[in-house]
Design an enzyme around this catalytic site. Structure first.
Site, PDB file in Angstrom:
ATOM      1  N   GLY A   1       2.520  -0.773   4.411  1.00  0.00           N
ATOM      2  CA  GLY A   1       2.823   0.652   4.184  1.00  0.00           C
ATOM      3  C   GLY A   1       4.339   0.974   3.869  1.00  0.00           C
ATOM      4  N   GLY A   2       4.860   1.684   4.684  1.00  0.00           N
ATOM      5  CA  GLY A   2       6.040   2.230   4.739  1.00  0.00           C
ATOM      6  C   GLY A   2       7.331   1.534   3.737  1.00  0.00           C
TER       7      GLY A   2
ATOM      8  N   SER B   1       3.262  -1.490  10.642  1.00  0.00           N
ATOM      9  CA  SER B   1       4.650  -1.474  10.803  1.00  0.00           C
ATOM     10  C   SER B   1       5.292  -2.923  10.560  1.00  0.00           C
ATOM     11  CB  SER B   1       4.944  -1.021  12.297  1.00  0.00           C
ATOM     12  OG  SER B   1       4.671   0.250  12.649  1.00  0.00           O
TER      13      SER B   1
ATOM     14  N   ASN C   1       0.805  -1.208   0.026  1.00  0.00           N
ATOM     15  CA  ASN C   1      -0.131  -0.075  -0.052  1.00  0.00           C
ATOM     16  C   ASN C   1       0.847   1.071  -0.028  1.00  0.00           C
ATOM     17  OD1 ASN C   1      -1.694   2.147   0.476  1.00  0.00           O
ATOM     18  ND2 ASN C   1      -2.213   1.415   2.414  1.00  0.00           N
ATOM     19  N   TRP C   2       1.078   1.691  -1.139  1.00  0.00           N
ATOM     20  CA  TRP C   2       2.112   2.920  -1.259  1.00  0.00           C
ATOM     21  C   TRP C   2       1.384   4.409  -0.876  1.00  0.00           C
ATOM     22  CZ3 TRP C   2       3.893   2.070  -6.920  1.00  0.00           C
ATOM     23  CH2 TRP C   2       5.166   0.777  -6.823  1.00  0.00           C
ATOM     24  N   LYS C   3       0.121   4.233  -0.236  1.00  0.00           N
ATOM     25  CA  LYS C   3      -0.772   5.497   0.361  1.00  0.00           C
ATOM     26  C   LYS C   3      -0.205   6.703  -0.868  1.00  0.00           C
ATOM     27  CE  LYS C   3      -0.362   3.486   4.656  1.00  0.00           C
ATOM     28  NZ  LYS C   3      -0.220   3.625   6.216  1.00  0.00           N
TER      29      LYS C   3
ATOM     30  N   GLU D   1      -7.005   4.943   7.575  1.00  0.00           N
ATOM     31  CA  GLU D   1      -6.754   6.211   7.261  1.00  0.00           C
ATOM     32  C   GLU D   1      -7.941   6.966   6.580  1.00  0.00           C
ATOM     33  OE1 GLU D   1      -3.000   5.834   5.043  1.00  0.00           O
ATOM     34  OE2 GLU D   1      -2.067   5.058   7.305  1.00  0.00           O
TER      35      GLU D   1
ATOM     36  N   GLU E   1      -5.464  -4.571  10.746  1.00  0.00           N
ATOM     37  CA  GLU E   1      -4.535  -3.472  10.813  1.00  0.00           C
ATOM     38  C   GLU E   1      -4.962  -2.738  12.131  1.00  0.00           C
ATOM     39  OE1 GLU E   1      -2.328  -2.545   6.931  1.00  0.00           O
ATOM     40  OE2 GLU E   1      -4.097  -0.907   7.140  1.00  0.00           O
TER      41      GLU E   1
ATOM     42  N   GLY F   1       2.220   2.824  10.846  1.00  0.00           N
ATOM     43  CA  GLY F   1       3.246   4.105  10.807  1.00  0.00           C
ATOM     44  C   GLY F   1       4.024   4.388  12.108  1.00  0.00           C
TER      45      GLY F   1
ATOM     46  N   HIS G   1      -9.677   1.125   4.621  1.00  0.00           N
ATOM     47  CA  HIS G   1      -8.519   1.585   5.508  1.00  0.00           C
ATOM     48  C   HIS G   1      -8.407   2.489   6.543  1.00  0.00           C
ATOM     49  CE1 HIS G   1      -4.294   2.854   6.325  1.00  0.00           C
ATOM     50  NE2 HIS G   1      -3.912   1.575   5.631  1.00  0.00           N
TER      51      HIS G   1
END
Ligand code: 13P
Length: 260
Positions: free
Chosen positions: A233-234, A212, A9-11, A97, A167, A173, A95
């Site tokens: 993610g990151g 994470s 997930n590159w957001k 976010e 999640e 994050g 998600h």
């Protein structure tokens, strides 16, 4: 046996040029990994270009959000049909976010999950509790409430193809991942709830862990019997790191690639 699914997930990261550079670096190494299905979820603007680069490979394309209507006066939104047209096989729905920053309610998540299936997309449904909910002992009820709302319009056949990503919001994050044991417990709870509602269809539902995940902790999650991959993610922004996580997820003897 469920084939694990590792999704990036590159957001809101990566221009088309950056996305192309990632694919160029990662694809040769992803192509030789067996026993794991891999999905890249770039931002909307890079979907088509990344999709072209993935053509003819087993790596699948996913979007990060969708609207539930097929078309209409919804300025700024993108429909399930449009995502299918550019080659998406998956779409992330609900998600945290989007729930937290963009007002996405359980009701909207339910509509989006249904709309994704109707367009031939497989939703990656995100559920998870906040830190406050965890501290109040509400983890299990929050997760099953989100699940109940989101799957209200689904058939057992849909649920067999559904992907759920557990999640925990406090792990996203922050560098504070859940433990493998707790990820396994909540993933098992998710599957048990789905089994109670949809029967044996839940045996093939894949339940990922997200929050994470890096190459340093991925094995702890991926070796859990109830955890069928990761939503990253990151750490998915770096080709080396993401390929490393995919390699840790590979189950020798698994079917590999995408299911038919
Ligand atoms: P991080 O891996 O950056 O914690 O993000 C997880 C996530 O939100 C994936 O959807």
């Amino acid at each position: 046996m469920r084939t694990p699914l590792v999704a990036a997930n590159w957001k809101m990261h990566k221009t088309r040029a950056e996305a192309a550079a990632f694919v160029e670096a990662a694809l040769p190494r992803l192509a030789v990994v067996e026993g794991v299905e891999v999905v890249l979820c770039p931002p909307y603007t890079a979907l088509e270009s990344v999709g072209r680069l993935l053509q003819g490979t087993a790596v699948r394309l996913g979007a990060q959000n969708l609207h539930w209507e097929r078309q209409g006066a919804f300025t700024g939104e993108v429909s399930p049909t449009m995502l299918a047209e550019v080659g998406c096989a998956y779409v992330i729905v609900g998600h945290s976010e989007r729930r937290r920053l963009f007002g996405e309610t359980d009701d909207r998540v339910r509509r989006k999950v249904r709309a994704a299936f109707d367009a031939g997309l497989v939703p990656i449904l995100c559920v998870g509790e906040t830190l406050e909910e965890r501290q109040a002992g509400l983890t299990d009820s929050r997760v099953t409430d989100q699940l109940a709302e989101a799957t209200a319009d689904l058939s057992a056949e849909d649920v067999a193809r559904l992907v759920v990503a557990y999640e925990p919001v406090w792990a996203i994050g922050t560098g504070h991942a859940a433990t493998g044991e707790e990820a396994n417990r909540v993933s098992g709870l998710i599957r048990a709830w789905l089994r109670g509602r949809f029967g044996s269809a839940a045996d093939t539902t894949r339940v990922q862990y997200g929050g994470s995940v890096t190459t340093r902790n991925a094995a702890e999650f991926l070796q859990q019997p109830e955890v069928d991959g990761a939503l990253v993610g990151g750490a998915s922004l770096d080709a080396e790191e993401f390929v490393g996580i995919v390699q840790l997820a590979a189950r020798p003897g698994g079917t590999g690639g995408a299911p038919g």
